[in-house]
Scaffold this motif. Sequence first.
Motif, short mmCIF file in Angstrom:
data_model
loop_
_atom_site.label_atom_id
_atom_site.label_comp_id
_atom_site.label_asym_id
_atom_site.label_seq_id
_atom_site.Cartn_x
_atom_site.Cartn_y
_atom_site.Cartn_z
N THR A 149 0.82 -1.21 0.00
CA THR A 149 0.00 0.00 0.00
C THR A 149 0.85 1.26 0.00
OG1 THR A 149 -0.22 -0.31 2.38
CG2 THR A 149 -2.11 -0.93 1.03
N ASN A 150 1.92 1.29 0.84
CA ASN A 150 2.68 2.53 0.84
C ASN A 150 4.18 2.29 1.02
OD1 ASN A 150 2.78 1.73 3.46
ND2 ASN A 150 1.30 3.24 4.20
N GLY A 151 4.70 1.13 0.56
CA GLY A 151 6.11 0.84 0.73
C GLY A 151 6.81 0.58 -0.59
N THR A 152 7.83 -0.28 -0.51
CA THR A 152 8.66 -0.54 -1.70
C THR A 152 7.95 -1.40 -2.74
OG1 THR A 152 9.55 -2.42 -0.50
CG2 THR A 152 10.84 -0.38 -0.46
N GLY A 153 6.82 -2.02 -2.35
CA GLY A 153 6.16 -2.94 -3.27
C GLY A 153 4.92 -2.38 -3.93
N ARG A 154 4.83 -1.05 -4.02
CA ARG A 154 3.61 -0.45 -4.57
C ARG A 154 3.31 -0.93 -6.00
NH1 ARG A 154 5.42 3.93 -1.42
NH2 ARG A 154 6.81 4.57 -3.09
N GLN A 155 4.34 -1.30 -6.76
CA GLN A 155 4.13 -1.72 -8.15
C GLN A 155 3.33 -3.02 -8.24
OE1 GLN A 155 8.36 -1.52 -8.88
NE2 GLN A 155 7.92 -0.44 -10.80
N ALA A 156 3.28 -3.76 -7.12
CA ALA A 156 2.55 -5.03 -7.14
C ALA A 156 1.07 -4.84 -6.89
CB ALA A 156 3.14 -5.98 -6.09
N ALA A 157 0.66 -3.63 -6.58
CA ALA A 157 -0.74 -3.41 -6.26
C ALA A 157 -1.63 -3.70 -7.46
CB ALA A 157 -0.95 -1.98 -5.79
N VAL A 158 -2.80 -4.28 -7.16
CA VAL A 158 -3.79 -4.56 -8.20
C VAL A 158 -5.09 -3.91 -7.77
CG1 VAL A 158 -5.05 -6.35 -9.46
CG2 VAL A 158 -2.69 -6.76 -8.73
N ARG A 159 -5.68 -3.14 -8.66
CA ARG A 159 -6.91 -2.41 -8.32
C ARG A 159 -7.99 -3.40 -7.86
NH1 ARG A 159 -8.26 2.67 -9.98
NH2 ARG A 159 -6.61 2.67 -11.54
N GLY A 160 -8.56 -3.14 -6.69
CA GLY A 160 -9.66 -3.98 -6.21
C GLY A 160 -9.20 -5.25 -5.51
N HIS A 161 -7.90 -5.42 -5.37
CA HIS A 161 -7.40 -6.63 -4.70
C HIS A 161 -6.61 -6.24 -3.46
CE1 HIS A 161 -8.09 -9.89 -7.76
NE2 HIS A 161 -8.42 -8.78 -8.44
N GLU A 162 -6.66 -7.13 -2.44
CA GLU A 162 -5.87 -6.91 -1.23
C GLU A 162 -4.56 -7.65 -1.38
OE1 GLU A 162 -7.98 -8.03 2.41
OE2 GLU A 162 -9.84 -7.93 1.23
N ILE A 163 -3.54 -6.93 -1.84
CA ILE A 163 -2.24 -7.58 -2.08
C ILE A 163 -1.29 -7.25 -0.93
CG2 ILE A 163 -0.33 -7.84 -3.72
CD1 ILE A 163 -2.91 -8.55 -5.05
N GLY A 164 -0.52 -8.24 -0.52
CA GLY A 164 0.53 -8.00 0.45
C GLY A 164 1.82 -8.58 -0.10
N GLY A 165 2.97 -8.13 0.40
CA GLY A 165 4.21 -8.70 -0.15
C GLY A 165 5.45 -8.14 0.48
#
Lengths: 468, 600
Positions: free
Chosen positions: A392-408
Motif C-alpha cells: 500500500t505505501n512501501g517498496t512494493g507499490r508496483q505489485a498493487a492490483v486495483r480492487g485486490h488486497e495484495i501483500g508482499g
Amino acid sequence: MKTLLRNVRIILAFFLILSIATLIGLVIQQRRSETHFRAVAGENKQILRERYRQAGKIISADGVILADSSSGERKYAADGAVAEALLQIVGDYTHNIVNTVESQLQGPLLGNRDNLIKQLELDVRGLGFHGDDVLLTVLASLSKRAYQQLGGHKGAVVLLNYETGDIIASVSSPSTSPTNVVKWQNIPDSALFNRALNGRFAPGSTFKVITAAAWMRSPAFDPNLEVHCQGDVPVVPSGAFENHSHANHGTVGLGEAFSQSCNIFFGQVGINTGPDLLEQEANTFGVGRPLGLPYLTATQSRIEFPRNDRPLLSWAAIGQPAGETVLTMSPLHLAMIAGGVANDGAMMTPHIVAALKDPLDAIYDRRSVTTQFKLPQEVVRPLDQLMSGVVTNGTGRQAAVRGHEIGGKTGTVQMTDDAGGETIYSLFIGYDKTPGYPYAIAVVVENKGYSAAQIAGNILANTSKIEP
Amino acid sequence: MTLAGIAHLARYAFAGAIVLAAVLLLHKSLRGMRQKMRWALHPVHGFFLIESDVLDRTQARAQKLYHTTIIGSSRIADIRRKERGVRKNHAMIYLFNGVWYLRPLESGADIWLNGKPVDKDTKLTHSDSIGLGTARFDFIDDRLFGSPILAKPASSEESPFAILLTLALLFSGGVLLFFLLRGPYAPLRPALMISFGGFVFLSLLWRLILPHVIPGFDRILYQTMHLLAVIGLILQARLTFVGRVLPEVTDKVAYNARIDQLARSFYVQAGALLLGLLILPLVIAIARRGRLLEKLAYAGIVLTPLFYAATYVLGGGLETHGARLWIHLPFGVTLQLTEFAKILFVLVLAYVFKNRPTAKQQWLFALWALFNFGLMFMLPDLGSIMILLPVTLIVFAVMTSEFLKTFLLLVGGSALALVAYRLFPYVQRRIFGWMSLWDEINDQNRQIVYGLQAVARGGLFGVGVGNGAPGGIPLAASDMVFSVLAEEFGMLVGLSVVVLFIVIWLRGASSAVIARDGFSSSFLFGAASIFFMEAIIVIGGTTGLIPLTGVTLPFIAQGGSSILAKVIMMGLLLGVQTRTEADAYEKVQVPEPQPLGGIT
Ligand SMILES: [Zn+2]
C-alpha cells in the motif's frame, strides 16, 4: 561310492544356494533399476524415442495438451510460447532435462503399472500398452503470461494457490523450444535449469519476513524499538547498510522499517535476536526441510548463520549472505512462505501433478491437500499487516492490483551467477487476500530495468476467480 | 485391438506357459535326483568281494562293489573294516576301461595282492586275494558263472503337459511374429515359417523316435533343451525381424538386399540349431559307444590349446568386450572355435578325473589347464575362464574329495585374478564399470545400465513380444539377450530360464550319480555344470550382479557356433546318460554255465 554321494550333496547344496542367490539377486536388481534408472543423464535416446511413441498425454489444468504421442511421435504444446514457458516442468522425452514430468513420471506415462488387476483389465480391452495421462495443476495461459513477463532475462516465477498448494504457474527463464532440447541444438545458457524449483537464490530483503517473525517471538522483542538510519553508515562497523537503495530512512520503527525495507533496522534486529533464534525461525518456515513436492525434486533451502560475528550476522539478517554465511532459497519456497502468511499460517504442501488418468479415463492418485509447515499463530497477523503495508505505501507499490488486497515484500540481491559474473536480482514475494483469489507468488528476475514487484502485479492482475 | 495390445495380452499366456513348464520340469528332476541318489547305493552287478578271513566260510559276507569303491575304517568308506592296520582311506577298487584295479590310497598303507605287496595300481582278476592290514578279501567275477542280472536304472520320467505348453508357446509365438511382419516386412514371413516349421518337425520327430530307439533316453532333459530353444527362436526372430529399419519399398534394390540380409541372418541362427538337431542322434550314438568318447578326450588334450591358439592368431571381426573370438573362413562363414574348445576341455577333464588321479597326474593336468587358461587370458576370453575354472574345481572336488585342496585352489585363483586385475587394463575397465554401475554411467557400464533399464521396464510379465525397445542396447541379440528376454517376456520368465538351467544341472548330476563308470560320472558333472555356470554368469553379468564377461546364454543367444556347440554338448550329455552298466565292462568270454561244487 558313499564318498561320491556325499560330494554330490555338497555341490548340490552349493549350486542350490548359488541358484537361489541368483534368483533373489535378479528380483532385487529389477526393483533397484525401477527406481534408480528411471531417468539418468546420458540415457539411450534411441530407446527413449521408441518408448515414448506410446506414452500418455501431459495436460494442463486449463486443458492444454502439453505433450502427446497420439500421432506416433512425441509432440509438445502446439503454442510455442506455452511450450517454452513450461519446458523445465514438462521436460523432453530424451531426458536431456532432468527432474521433469517426462522423466520423473516416466513409469505412468509409459504404462508401467503396479496394479496387476488393473493392467489385466486394460490388456483385455486392448489398451494395456497405452500410457496413462498426467494432469498438471499449472495453467498454460498464466504460465505463458508469466514467462513473457520475464522478457527472456534470467529469472523465475512461481504462482500457487495457497489454500490447496497447487502450483498455478512455474516458469524459469531463459528457456527454449522442446525441439531444440530433443535435437540438442541452439540451447541458451542455463535454459535447461529449472530456477523455479531448483534455483538457489539469496532471498535478500524478502528474508526480513523471517527476521521479523524471529524477533517478534524472541525475548529481545521490543514493539517500540526505533533505529536511526543514516543510509550508508553501517549498523555496526562493516555491518549492513543501505547498499542498494542508499536511502536515508531517518528514525524508523518496525512498520516503517518493513515497508521501506530498512537494512539498518533489520540488521540491528538480527543482532538483537541472535543467530540461534533466527535459524530456528527459518526452520519453522521450512528452511532446511523438504518442501514435500511430490514426483519432482524441489531444492531445499539452506541456512547457516555466523555465531560470533555481528557484522556478518547483520548482513545475514537482511538476507544477504556474506563470508561463511549460508542462505539460499528457491522461488517455490519463497512463494510458499508468502502463501503461509495469507493462509492463516498454514503452508500447504505444493503440487504440480493434479492427478493421473488411465486409458479408461479413470482418475487416480489425485493430489491431496495437506499442510507442509505450520507458522506460529502469533506472527501471522502482524506479518500480514507488515506485508500489506509494503504494497500500500512501501517498496512494493508496483505489485498493487486495483480492487485486490495484495501483500508482499521486495528484495534486491547481488549474486554470483552461473557464468561467474555478479548479477543483481530483483525479488518479490506476495499474496492476494481477496476472497476467491487465493494466490501467492514469488518472482526473481535479473535487475535490468525489471522490477519483480511490477511483474508480480501484472501476473496477479490476470488471475481468475476460484469459486468455492 | 492393435497388435501391440494383443502382444501385451499374450504375455500372460507366454509367462504362464513358461513358468508352469519350468516348474513341472523342476519338480520331475528334483524327484528324479532323490530317486537316483537312493539308487546309486545299488552296487555293481557281477562283481563283489568275499571276506575270506572268516574261519567259517559259510559266514563269509559278500561286499558290494561300486565303480569306485573305497575300503577303510572311515565312516564314509564303502567297505568299512576296523581291523588293526586298516587306515581311514586304505585302498580303492575301481573300474577303469572295463577292467578292475586296486590302488593304495595312503602311503605306507599295508596292501597285499595274492601275497605280494602292492604299491601302485594293479589289475584284479577273478579269485584274486586282497589283504588290507589284517583284513582279507577275495575278488569274485560272478559273470563267469552266468550272465548277471543287470539292474535297470529307474525309468525315465517325462512331463507330457510340459511338451504341450512348449508347443503352444512355439505356435502362438510363431503366429504373433507372423502378424507382426506386416506391410514391408511381409517378405520376411517365409524365412520365419521355414525355420519354425523345420524346428517343429525335427524336434518333434526326435522326441517321438529317440525314446523308443535309445533305452533310458532322458526325456526331461530333452524337453528342457526344447523349451529353451523355443524361447531362443522366438526371441531371435523378433530381434532379427521386428522393427528393423528397412529402406523404402520403392527403392527395390536396397529394399530387397536388406530383406535378404535379414532373412539370411535368421537362417544362420535357426540353421545352426537345426544342424545341431539333425546330428543329435549321431552325437548321442557316439556318446553311448563306451570308449569312443574317451579317445576323443585324448585328442582334446592337443586340440583344446590348439583351438585357443588358432583363435588368437586368426581371430577377428566383431568385438565383444574387447575379445575377438571369430575366425573367418571362406564363403563368409565365421566360426567361434572357443565354443567347441569348451566341449573338448570338459572331455579332457572327465578323462583325467574318471578315477582318482594320482598326485602326478593331477599336477600334469594342472599344468595343462593353466596353459589353457593362459591362452584364454591372452585372447582375452574371460568368459571361458569364468566358466571353466569353477567347473574344473567342481569336478575335481567331487571326483577326488579334496575339498581342502579345492579351497586352496580357489584362493590361488583369486590371487591370480588380482594379478590379472593389476596387469590387464581391460580387466580393470570391466571391474570399474561394474563397481560404478549405480553411481554413474560410463563407457564401461552403459550397456548394463541400458540392459537394466529394459529389465526394469519389463516388470513381472514383460511388455509383450515386439513391444520392447531393444534397439538401443548394444549387442542385444547376443551378450545382452537376457535383458531383452526380461523386457519382453518379464522377470517371471527370466527366473524360469534360470530354473531351466538348474533342471539341466540336476538331470546331469543325478545321472552322474548312477553312472557305472568314472568317466561318465565326471563328464556328466562337468557338462551339466558348464550349462549352469554359463547361464548364471551371463545372467548375473547382464543384470549387474557380477562383472560382465562376453558369454552367451546357451540356446537363446545369437551365434551359430554357440548354439551348435551347445546342442552337441547336450547330445553328449543325453548319450552318456544312457550308457548302461553293460557298456562299462570289458567283454568276457562267458563259459557255458556248469554246476560247481560248493557254490550252487
Ligand atoms: Zn534504512
